[in-house]
Design a protein around this motif. Structure first.
Motif, PDB file in Angstrom:
ATOM      1  N   SER A   7      26.357  90.399  81.647  1.00  0.00           N
ATOM      2  CA  SER A   7      25.204  90.513  80.753  1.00  0.00           C
ATOM      3  C   SER A   7      25.185  91.881  80.070  1.00  0.00           C
ATOM      4  O   SER A   7      24.903  91.988  78.869  1.00  0.00           O
ATOM      5  CB  SER A   7      23.914  90.298  81.556  1.00  0.00           C
ATOM      6  OG  SER A   7      22.786  90.502  80.735  1.00  0.00           O
ATOM      7  N   ARG A   8      25.496  92.934  80.817  1.00  0.00           N
ATOM      8  CA  ARG A   8      25.549  94.281  80.222  1.00  0.00           C
ATOM      9  C   ARG A   8      26.679  94.379  79.206  1.00  0.00           C
ATOM     10  O   ARG A   8      26.531  95.031  78.173  1.00  0.00           O
ATOM     11  CB  ARG A   8      25.710  95.355  81.299  1.00  0.00           C
ATOM     12  CG  ARG A   8      24.415  95.643  82.031  1.00  0.00           C
ATOM     13  CD  ARG A   8      24.493  96.882  82.877  1.00  0.00           C
ATOM     14  NE  ARG A   8      24.572  98.116  82.127  1.00  0.00           N
ATOM     15  CZ  ARG A   8      23.552  98.716  81.515  1.00  0.00           C
ATOM     16  NH1 ARG A   8      22.362  98.162  81.526  1.00  0.00           N
ATOM     17  NH2 ARG A   8      23.715  99.858  80.884  1.00  0.00           N
ATOM     18  N   ARG A  41      27.797  91.980  77.316  1.00  0.00           N
ATOM     19  CA  ARG A  41      27.304  91.319  76.100  1.00  0.00           C
ATOM     20  C   ARG A  41      26.263  92.192  75.391  1.00  0.00           C
ATOM     21  O   ARG A  41      26.270  92.315  74.167  1.00  0.00           O
ATOM     22  CB  ARG A  41      26.707  89.952  76.439  1.00  0.00           C
ATOM     23  CG  ARG A  41      27.738  88.882  76.731  1.00  0.00           C
ATOM     24  CD  ARG A  41      27.121  87.492  76.854  1.00  0.00           C
ATOM     25  NE  ARG A  41      26.187  87.368  77.962  1.00  0.00           N
ATOM     26  CZ  ARG A  41      26.543  87.100  79.222  1.00  0.00           C
ATOM     27  NH1 ARG A  41      27.812  86.919  79.528  1.00  0.00           N
ATOM     28  NH2 ARG A  41      25.631  86.993  80.164  1.00  0.00           N
ATOM     29  N   ARG A  42      25.371  92.799  76.165  1.00  0.00           N
ATOM     30  CA  ARG A  42      24.301  93.634  75.589  1.00  0.00           C
ATOM     31  C   ARG A  42      24.854  94.812  74.803  1.00  0.00           C
ATOM     32  O   ARG A  42      24.302  95.212  73.793  1.00  0.00           O
ATOM     33  CB  ARG A  42      23.390  94.123  76.706  1.00  0.00           C
ATOM     34  CG  ARG A  42      22.243  94.974  76.226  1.00  0.00           C
ATOM     35  CD  ARG A  42      21.339  95.353  77.370  1.00  0.00           C
ATOM     36  NE  ARG A  42      20.313  96.255  76.920  1.00  0.00           N
ATOM     37  CZ  ARG A  42      19.513  96.914  77.718  1.00  0.00           C
ATOM     38  NH1 ARG A  42      19.607  96.751  79.029  1.00  0.00           N
ATOM     39  NH2 ARG A  42      18.610  97.723  77.242  1.00  0.00           N
ATOM     40  N   GLN A  89      27.377  88.373  87.176  1.00  0.00           N
ATOM     41  CA  GLN A  89      26.549  87.960  86.041  1.00  0.00           C
ATOM     42  C   GLN A  89      25.786  89.136  85.446  1.00  0.00           C
ATOM     43  O   GLN A  89      25.648  89.233  84.221  1.00  0.00           O
ATOM     44  CB  GLN A  89      25.579  86.850  86.467  1.00  0.00           C
ATOM     45  CG  GLN A  89      26.268  85.531  86.707  1.00  0.00           C
ATOM     46  CD  GLN A  89      25.362  84.480  87.319  1.00  0.00           C
ATOM     47  OE1 GLN A  89      24.410  84.785  88.044  1.00  0.00           O
ATOM     48  NE2 GLN A  89      25.664  83.221  87.039  1.00  0.00           N
ATOM     49  N   ALA A  90      25.324  90.040  86.284  1.00  0.00           N
ATOM     50  CA  ALA A  90      24.594  91.218  85.798  1.00  0.00           C
ATOM     51  C   ALA A  90      25.513  92.091  84.943  1.00  0.00           C
ATOM     52  O   ALA A  90      25.103  92.560  83.867  1.00  0.00           O
ATOM     53  CB  ALA A  90      24.035  92.009  86.975  1.00  0.00           C
ATOM     54  N   GLU A 117      34.986  85.949  81.412  1.00  0.00           N
ATOM     55  CA  GLU A 117      33.773  85.470  82.071  1.00  0.00           C
ATOM     56  C   GLU A 117      34.046  84.346  83.063  1.00  0.00           C
ATOM     57  O   GLU A 117      33.620  84.423  84.220  1.00  0.00           O
ATOM     58  CB  GLU A 117      32.756  85.022  81.024  1.00  0.00           C
ATOM     59  CG  GLU A 117      31.421  84.677  81.634  1.00  0.00           C
ATOM     60  CD  GLU A 117      30.309  84.590  80.609  1.00  0.00           C
ATOM     61  OE1 GLU A 117      29.253  84.029  80.981  1.00  0.00           O
ATOM     62  OE2 GLU A 117      30.462  85.066  79.475  1.00  0.00           O
TER      63      GLU A 117
END
Length: 161
Positions: free
Chosen positions: A29-30, A32-33, A25-26, A45
């Protein structure tokens, strides 16, 4: 977690400092960021989280392979069962691989978690990662410089951690 080495990630998983699901998940998230860097053609995902849950079960049972739970991404040139494999080309934009390339299968057997498929020059025929149908991958350190080579998406993903 994104600043840890591979060895530190593996030790953290085995030491229960974090789970593969949390780690995955981390990294998702990166991704997507930093999606404007265009490092990824496809992000997997749902599949990644499913693999992470399976890795956590194997880790808990003490039956984990060496890379169990470690997230990674594959260059889009490698066929990946059930995932788009376009080789950065419009011609293969809708191609879903019917099997895994040997390298993908080896990583699966080692227990890794595939985050997605990385951008690349079309059919790996280039040296600047500017010929991808999906657009160029962008150097996170200097926008005036190309990330280099036909594996620009890979270079960007590593440089952006």
């Amino acid at each position: 977690m994104h600043n840890l080495t591979l060895t530190e990630l593996a030790a953290g998983l085995r030491g229960k400092q974090f789970s593969s699901v949390e780690l995955t998940q981390a990294f998702l998230s990166r991704i997507r960021r930093y999606e404007t860097l265009n490092a990824f053609i496809t992000v997997c995902e749902d599949g990644a989280l499913q693999q992470a849950r399976a890795a956590d079960e194997l880790l808990a049972a003490g039956h984990a392979a060496p890379l169990a739970g470690i997230p990674l991404a594959q260059k889009d040139i490698f066929c990946t069962l059930g995932s788009k494999t376009s080789c950065g080309s419009k011609m293969l934009d809708n191609f879903i691989a019917p099997y895994n390339a040997t390298v993908v299968e080896k990583f699966n057997q080692a227990g890794s978690v595939m985050l997605g498929k990385l951008n690349m020059d079309e059919f790996a025929m280039g040296s600047s990662n500017e010929t991808s149908f999906y657009g160029a991958a962008h150097n996170p350190w200097d926008a005036c410089c190309v990330p280099g080579g036909s594996s620009g998406g890979s270079a960007v993903a590593v440089a952006a951690r």
